[in-house]
Scaffold this active site. Structure first.
Site, mmCIF file in Angstrom:
data_model
loop_
_atom_site.group_PDB
_atom_site.id
_atom_site.type_symbol
_atom_site.label_atom_id
_atom_site.label_comp_id
_atom_site.label_asym_id
_atom_site.label_seq_id
_atom_site.Cartn_x
_atom_site.Cartn_y
_atom_site.Cartn_z
ATOM 1 C CG ASP A 172 44.735 0.719 19.194
ATOM 2 O OD1 ASP A 172 43.563 0.505 18.826
ATOM 3 O OD2 ASP A 172 45.440 1.632 18.704
ATOM 4 C CE LYS B 56 48.929 1.655 17.559
ATOM 5 N NZ LYS B 56 48.106 2.088 18.700
ATOM 6 C CE LYS C 247 46.768 3.998 15.725
ATOM 7 N NZ LYS C 247 45.928 3.998 16.932
#
Lengths: 307, 499
Positions: free
Chosen positions: A144, A207, A243
């Site tokens: 991430d 995300k 996400k």
């Protein structure tokens, strides 16, 4: 599951990025929030939400002990309730990837690691790539990363694009989730543009947030990103995951996100492969609702383990 | 890192589509009907009482979602209309015109509050009698009804400020005829300004949707509104004609089709009776290439599929700039696939039942006309219930100005799509219609909005939104879409003599 782009990424034509009208987005979100999800439909959604969860701990005080406990929770969400799914991933700092990897061996749960000078991203390209390479070498299945919001806000889109592409390359087989940190991007137009940049640069997932900046995920921001994913899919045929992370603490809100996902991207995305909730507090509220659907009564929160 | 030359990949959309057939579906979530009370038979509401019709006739009102009878209502004849007008006249002369303006306002506030308290009951009955989704009757119709009464309650004792230098006086008795698409809301649009300005009313609700108006009579009684101030007579076209032709009516307010509007104008020719007419429409909803396209698609959906398309100001003609036409139509079709059509009382229903068999036949006839004219037809694949009147959301692409589906009001969930290249072209086409009720403009550029809104010949124009209503905003048409304005300060004028 890996979907490495085989060809060199192409810088997108940002003048073609669709504009976003904030009032219209608010209205659409309100429609999703008014869907009434009851009974078996609710149970289905709650189980799905559990299976999409990236159970997260990103604290300075994190230790091997804390991470092992969290990993156990991820495998055994609530053993008093049979046949529950396990979470999708455990998300930790690079230094704890190895611990998590061992604790999750054979479980089918991925290890996700934040990287690239998380959460601010204020470091050199070299340090960010080293951070990524380290996390991957420790065994991370998913990375991430954060984008350089400062560069983005200065209009240095090519810098942001190149950085994402470079991190993607450093990820090797690991999945790349690109955190836009939407709470720092100010407008929905910026969020849409950043989504397009990230996808064209090779993101497997986009995300919303690090969880360290307020506001974190909102339904409005997530809708804009889902619509960007949809347009990118129609243009290229490549599926990119989504996400939302941070601020999703209740089962009710999680179900509203799933309604939005279902009515925006449909069947393909309605799976942990392409949709995740980044959350640290959500799991127990979802579990409590599941138990309530079966027993008819809400149990005390003390029946649910806090890891 | 080297980049490839900036070639935009050509869209290859045929092979890709979003699949909405998910394993996870929504369980039924019906709004309960146990709390509502309907009588088996309703008389006419005259002089504060439900009375039997002198005509002796009754007719059934049915639920269009299942074709079941809900109640019988009286069919008012000429003698009944006369009785109602006389009651209104007497109430006007003996009570209502003598009341202080502030007292009139108090009654309106009280009516508004009672409607709010009984909002759930009104929403459910509105959906059962008319077929509209409970989501709309609950979130749009009934809140707007209360808002209208509140709004005009405020004007009641401030009329002198609304028209400085004038002495506003009521007209007397207003005959009001309302349509079946927004039964309760249209009743509020008519009754609230009439009462606020000191007039009394005879209201005729539509033949297929009389129930919420009759429930409104209960509200008037509960609010202690003096008998005869509002009278409600039910029936069809003949009842409406009896009301319009009554010589003691000072004002006619009509909302409905342009054809009936023309008949009313003929009937009123040579009489002193004032009138407002709110008639049909064929609104242009215009999408420019620089619009926020995903939100514009929502606006298209709200414009044409709101209330099953039974909306006089529906955005039934869509104009999309050629450079984005393919993308917009593709997104629109996709969005239409997610619309849930079915039981109006289910909280997840987006599109309810068509109001009547007659209207369904008319919509289907237009679909056939469009196909015969050669436009490309598309309709969503949703399942429709076996009983009741239903029409899945539909659109025509490659429609042109000479098609009847572009020129005539369909009043159903059927959209006609045309493309355009320039501002001049779209303005000419948008204005090339006998109607002029509403319009929509979608662009990110403010200057373009002002350019468009100043040149479109329509009463209401929405920018980057559609189907928004507020009691403070006047509503009404250009050309054959009507005469006069309802709502706002302007909505007071048709009920006043301004000396």
């Amino acid at each position: 599951m890996s979907s490495r782009t085989e060809t060199m990424p192409v810088f997108p034509d940002l003048s073609r990025v669709s504009r976003v009208d904030e009032v219209g987005v608010e209205e659409r979100v309100a429609r999703f929030q008014k869907r009434s999800i009851k009974k078996e439909s609710k149970v289905h959604a709650l189980r799905l939400a559990l299976s999409m969860m990236d159970l997260t701990t990103l604290e300075g005080q994190d230790t091997a002990g804390k991470v092992r406990q969290l990993c156990y929770k991820g495998r055994h969400l609530h053993d008093a309730y049979p046949d529950l799914p396990h979470v999708a991933a455990i998300c930790v700092y690079p230094s704890l990837v190895r611990v998590a990897k061992q604790a999750l061996a054979g479980s089918g749960i991925n290890v996700a690691s934040v990287a690239t000078a998380f959460p601010s991203g204020q470091s050199s390209r070299k340090v960010k790539l080293a951070d990524t390479t380290f996390a991957v070498s420790e065994g991370a299945d998913e990375i991430d990363m954060v984008i350089s919001r400062g560069e983005f806000l200065q209009g240095e889109y090519a810098y942001v694009f190149d950085e994402i592409a470079a991190v993607k390359e450093a990820c090797n087989e690991a999945h790349l989730k690109v955190i836009l940190e939407t709470g720092e991007l100010s407008t929905l137009d910026n969020i849409r543009r950043a989504s397009v940049l990230a996808m064209h640069a090779g993101a497997d997932f986009i995300k919303t947030s690090t969880g360290k900046v307020q506001p974190a995920a909102t339904m409005q921001v997530t809708l804009v990103m889902l619509q960007a994913i949809r347009d990118y899919y129609m243009e290229t045929g490549r599926v990119v995951g989504m996400k939302p992370a941070g601020g999703i603490a209740t089962a009710k809100l999680a179900i509203q996100y799933l309604v939005m996902l279902r009515e925006t991207l449909g069947k393909t995305w309605l799976t942990p492969t392409w949709f995740r909730f980044g959350a640290s507090r959500l799991a127990n509220d979802v579990l409590m609702q599941l138990v309530k659907e079966r027993s008819g009564a809400y149990q005390s929160l003390d029946y649910f383990s806090k890891d | 890192m080297k980049r490839k030359p900036n070639a935009r990949p050509r869209r290859k959309t045929a092979a890709r589509a979003i699949d909405f057939q998910t394993d996870w579906t929504y369980a039924p979530a019906p709004e309960s009907t146990g709390h509502i009370q309907l009588r088996e038979r309703y008389g006419l509401f005259i002089n504060g009482q439900f009375v039997n019709p002198k005509s002796g006739k009754y007719f059934a009102t049915t639920n269009p979602a299942n074709e079941k009878k809900l109640a019988e209502v009286a069919e008012a004849g000429i003698a009944d209309a006369d009785r109602a007008v006389r009651a209104a006249r007497q109430a006007y002369e003996t009570v209502w015109s003598r009341l202080s303006a502030a007292e009139r306002g108090k009654y309106l506030y009280r009516i508004a509050r009672i409607i709010q308290e009984r909002a759930r009951e009104f929403s459910v009955i509105e959906s059962m009698d008319g077929g509209k989704a409970i989501r709309e009757s609950r979130d749009v119709d009934v809140p707007l009804v209360a808002a209208h009464f509140f709004y005009y309650a405020g004007w009641a004792d401030k009329l002198a400020y609304a028209f400085p230098g004038k002495t506003p006086k009521p007209l007397g008795v207003a005959g009001q005829i309302i349509p079946w698409n927004f039964p309760l809301l249209m009743a509020a649009w008519k009754i609230a300004p009439a009462l606020a300005t000191g007039n009394t009313v005879v209201l005729k609700p539509a033949e297929t949707t009389p129930l919420t108006a009759l429930k409104l009579a209960e509200v008037f009684r509960d609010a202690d509104l003096p008998p005869g101030v509002v009278n409600i007579i039910t029936g069809g076209g003949a009842t409406g004609a009896a009301l319009v032709n009554h010589p003691d009516i000072d004002k006619v307010a009509f909302t409905g089709s342009t054809d009936v509007g023309k008949l009313i104008l003929k009937a009123l020719a040579g009489r002193k009776t004032k009138y407002t007419l709110e008639l049909g429409g064929k609104a242009a909803n215009i999408i420019f290439e620089d619009a926020a396209l995903d939100q514009a698609v929502e606006g298209i959906v709200n414009g044409i599929f709101f209330n099953q398309g039974h909306v006089c100001c529906a955005g039934s003609r869509l104009f999309v700039q050629e450079s984005v036409a393919d993308v917009v139509v593709e997104k629109l079709k996709e969005r239409m696939e997610t619309l849930i059509v079915g039981d109006p009382l289910d909280k997840n229903t987006d599109i309810g039942a068509i109001n009547s068999r007659m209207q369904l036949d008319k919509i289907q006839a237009y679909i056939k006309i469009g196909r015969d004219e050669g436009a490309d037809f598309y309709q969503t694949s949703c399942k429709l219930p076996a009983k009741g009147y239903w029409c899945a959301p539909a659109l025509f692409t490659n429609a042109s100005q000479s098609h009847r589906i572009v020129q005539e009001e369909i009043f159903g969930p059927v959209l006609a799509i045309q493309t355009f290249r320039t501002i001049e072209e779209v303005l000419e086409k948008a204005n090339n219609t006998p109607y002029g009720l509403s319009g929509g403009v979608w662009t990110d550029k403010g200057a373009k909005i002002f350019k468009m809104t100043s040149k479109l010949r329509a009463g209401v124009i929405w920018a980057n939104t559609f189907s928004k209503f507020d009691p403070g905003s006047p509503f009404g048409g250009y050309k054959e879409s009507g005469v006069g304005r309802e709502g706002g300060l302007q909505g007071l004028m048709p009920y006043l003599q301004l000396a």
